[in-house]
Write a protein that holds these residues in place. Structure first.
Motif, short mmCIF file in Angstrom:
data_model
loop_
_atom_site.label_atom_id
_atom_site.label_comp_id
_atom_site.label_asym_id
_atom_site.label_seq_id
_atom_site.Cartn_x
_atom_site.Cartn_y
_atom_site.Cartn_z
N PRO A 262 45.14 47.78 19.00
CA PRO A 262 44.58 47.14 20.18
C PRO A 262 43.41 47.93 20.77
O PRO A 262 43.45 49.17 20.85
N ALA A 263 42.36 47.22 21.16
CA ALA A 263 41.16 47.87 21.69
C ALA A 263 41.48 48.73 22.90
O ALA A 263 40.89 49.81 23.09
N ALA A 264 42.42 48.27 23.72
CA ALA A 264 42.77 49.05 24.92
C ALA A 264 43.38 50.40 24.54
O ALA A 264 43.17 51.40 25.22
N VAL A 265 44.15 50.41 23.45
CA VAL A 265 44.75 51.67 22.98
C VAL A 265 43.68 52.58 22.41
O VAL A 265 43.67 53.79 22.67
N VAL A 266 42.76 52.01 21.64
CA VAL A 266 41.64 52.79 21.08
C VAL A 266 40.83 53.43 22.21
O VAL A 266 40.50 54.63 22.16
N ASP A 267 40.52 52.64 23.21
CA ASP A 267 39.73 53.15 24.34
C ASP A 267 40.47 54.23 25.11
O ASP A 267 39.88 55.21 25.56
N ARG A 268 41.79 54.05 25.27
CA ARG A 268 42.58 55.06 25.97
C ARG A 268 42.57 56.37 25.20
O ARG A 268 42.39 57.46 25.78
N LEU A 269 42.77 56.28 23.90
CA LEU A 269 42.75 57.49 23.08
C LEU A 269 41.39 58.18 23.15
O LEU A 269 41.31 59.40 23.32
N ALA A 270 40.32 57.40 23.03
CA ALA A 270 38.97 57.98 23.08
C ALA A 270 38.73 58.69 24.41
O ALA A 270 38.16 59.79 24.45
N LYS A 271 39.16 58.05 25.49
CA LYS A 271 38.98 58.64 26.83
C LYS A 271 39.72 59.98 26.93
O LYS A 271 39.18 60.97 27.44
N GLU A 272 40.96 60.01 26.44
CA GLU A 272 41.76 61.22 26.57
C GLU A 272 41.29 62.31 25.61
O GLU A 272 41.39 63.50 25.91
N ILE A 273 40.79 61.91 24.43
CA ILE A 273 40.25 62.91 23.49
C ILE A 273 39.02 63.58 24.10
O ILE A 273 38.86 64.80 24.03
N LYS A 274 38.15 62.77 24.70
CA LYS A 274 36.97 63.34 25.35
C LYS A 274 37.36 64.30 26.46
O LYS A 274 36.79 65.39 26.60
N ALA A 275 38.36 63.90 27.24
CA ALA A 275 38.82 64.76 28.33
C ALA A 275 39.43 66.05 27.76
O ALA A 275 39.23 67.14 28.32
N ALA A 276 40.15 65.92 26.65
CA ALA A 276 40.80 67.09 26.04
C ALA A 276 39.78 68.11 25.56
O ALA A 276 39.89 69.30 25.84
N VAL A 277 38.76 67.66 24.82
CA VAL A 277 37.78 68.61 24.28
C VAL A 277 36.82 69.10 25.36
O VAL A 277 36.12 70.09 25.16
N SER A 278 36.79 68.39 26.50
CA SER A 278 35.94 68.82 27.61
C SER A 278 36.66 69.79 28.54
O SER A 278 36.03 70.42 29.39
N ASP A 279 37.97 69.89 28.39
CA ASP A 279 38.75 70.82 29.20
C ASP A 279 38.26 72.25 28.94
O ASP A 279 38.13 72.66 27.78
N PRO A 280 37.95 73.00 29.99
CA PRO A 280 37.36 74.34 29.81
C PRO A 280 38.16 75.26 28.89
O PRO A 280 37.60 75.96 28.05
N ASP A 281 39.48 75.27 29.07
CA ASP A 281 40.32 76.15 28.26
C ASP A 281 40.31 75.72 26.79
O ASP A 281 40.17 76.55 25.88
N THR A 282 40.43 74.40 26.56
CA THR A 282 40.41 73.88 25.19
C THR A 282 39.05 74.11 24.54
O THR A 282 38.97 74.53 23.38
N ARG A 283 38.00 73.86 25.29
CA ARG A 283 36.65 74.08 24.76
C ARG A 283 36.44 75.55 24.39
O ARG A 283 35.86 75.86 23.35
N ALA A 284 36.94 76.45 25.22
CA ALA A 284 36.79 77.88 24.95
C ALA A 284 37.51 78.26 23.65
O ALA A 284 37.00 79.05 22.84
N LYS A 285 38.70 77.70 23.44
CA LYS A 285 39.45 78.00 22.22
C LYS A 285 38.71 77.48 20.99
O LYS A 285 38.66 78.14 19.95
N LEU A 286 38.14 76.28 21.10
CA LEU A 286 37.41 75.70 19.97
C LEU A 286 36.09 76.44 19.72
O LEU A 286 35.71 76.67 18.58
#
Length: 324
Positions: A262-286
């Motif tokens: 479902p498109a709504a699920v795809v969009d939700r995942l994309a939104k949360e993935i972007k938030a995850a990799v934008s998180d300062p701590d996660t970004r620093a680890k990567l």
């Protein structure tokens, strides 16, 4: 109430109920753990990055995000498992650059364009052209000049025929007009070991695997394949700076789901993935792993994939590269 009016009204109520239920189902996502299939071995670059992102993603989605390694067949075994999974957002593929290379070189048991949906480009990583510290060439220009003066005598390693590390070498051969010998290995670790041991001249290591060896002095970096210099190697020029203006190659990792999700699920995942990799701590680890974070929309990622696939198909055709 007339019968037809009653039936019509009943139909309208049912339709409204369905239209309300569908978004509600997406809003309830996820209601159980999510399995992320990584089609490469545990402990590799893609696996390490996936685990960092999964940890933050699980917190955001308030569910467990489990990594499931399914290596083999250049990532196609794991990818096919996702193709065959229910399109409900609970089985996700975390793949790498090979995803766009495979259609150019191999017969595939599925069609990536038709069977999988891009969700988000998570990270990118440049390649580093590394050589032995005692090599006779101390700069990228000297390396190219040496290769021109010794056609067919300079060897470069890759972690397998048809791998991104192989293709970036082929790209340099085309643009620089040099003849280098490709030496494929069964993985990045033995390739790096043989460059350090002097058995092979060079290797386009991705930053996640090669950076620490450069920083420790066991390898010398001559150039990077990104458009801009790496923050971790500010004194190492790009290949583009050396006169190859449009030379840019980035290895990457991203998320995909089965077609029909479902498109709504795809969009939700994309939104949360972007938030995850934008998180300062996660970004620093990567970033510590030599990775740059992105977090794209599904549409942006789809366009990116199309460009990557087209590029490698053209190179494979021009250089007559095939993989059995």
């Amino acid at each position: 109430m007339p019968v037809f009016t009653h039936l019509a009204a009943t139909g309208i109520v049912a339709t409204l109920a369905l239209s309300v239920a569908a978004p509600g189902h997406a809003q309830d996502y996820p209601s159980r753990p999510i399995r992320v299939i990584v089609p490469y071995s545990a402990g590799g670059g893609a696996d390490n990055a996936a685990r960092v992102i999964a940890q933050r993603l699980g917190t955001a989605l308030r569910t467990q995000v489990v990594i499931d390694n399914r290596p083999g067949a250049s990532g196609m075994i794991g990818a096919q498992a996702v193709v065959q999974a229910a399109p409900d957002g609970y089985t996700v593929l975390y793949d790498a650059s090979t995803y766009a290379v495979n259609p150019a070189l191999r017969k595939m048991p599925f069609d990536p364009d038709k069977d999988l949906v891009p969700v988000s480009l998570a990270i990118t990583v440049p390649n580093i052209l590394v050589v032995h510290p005692d090599a006779p060439y101390k700069s990228f220009k000297e390396f190219v000049d040496y290769a021109r003066q010794h056609p067919g005598k300079v060897s470069y390693a890759s972690y397998g025929a048809g791998s991104p590390a192989h293709l970036v070498g082929e790209l340099l051969k085309n643009q620089a007009g040099i003849d280098m010998l490709h030496v494929p290995y069964k993985g990045g670790a033995p390739a790096l070991a043989d460059v350090m041991g002097g058995q092979v001249n060079a290797y386009f290591a991705n930053a996640a695997s090669g950076l620490s060896y450069v920083q420790s002095g066991r390898l010398k970096a001559l150039a990077v394949t990104s458009a801009k210099r790496m923050a971790a190697l500010p004194d190492t020029p790009t290949i583009a700076e050396n006169g190859f203006k449009n030379f840019e190659v980035l290895e990457w990792n991203g998320f995909f789901v089965p077609k029909g999700t479902p498109a709504a699920v795809v969009d939700r995942l994309a939104k949360e993935i972007k938030a995850a990799v934008s998180d300062p701590d996660t970004r620093a680890k990567l970033n510590k792993l030599g990775l740059d974070t992105v977090g794209s929309t599904p549409a942006e990622f789809a366009t990116f994939i199309q460009g990557e696939t087209r590029r490698w198909k053209e190179l494979a055709t021009a250089n007559k590269i095939t993989v059995e």
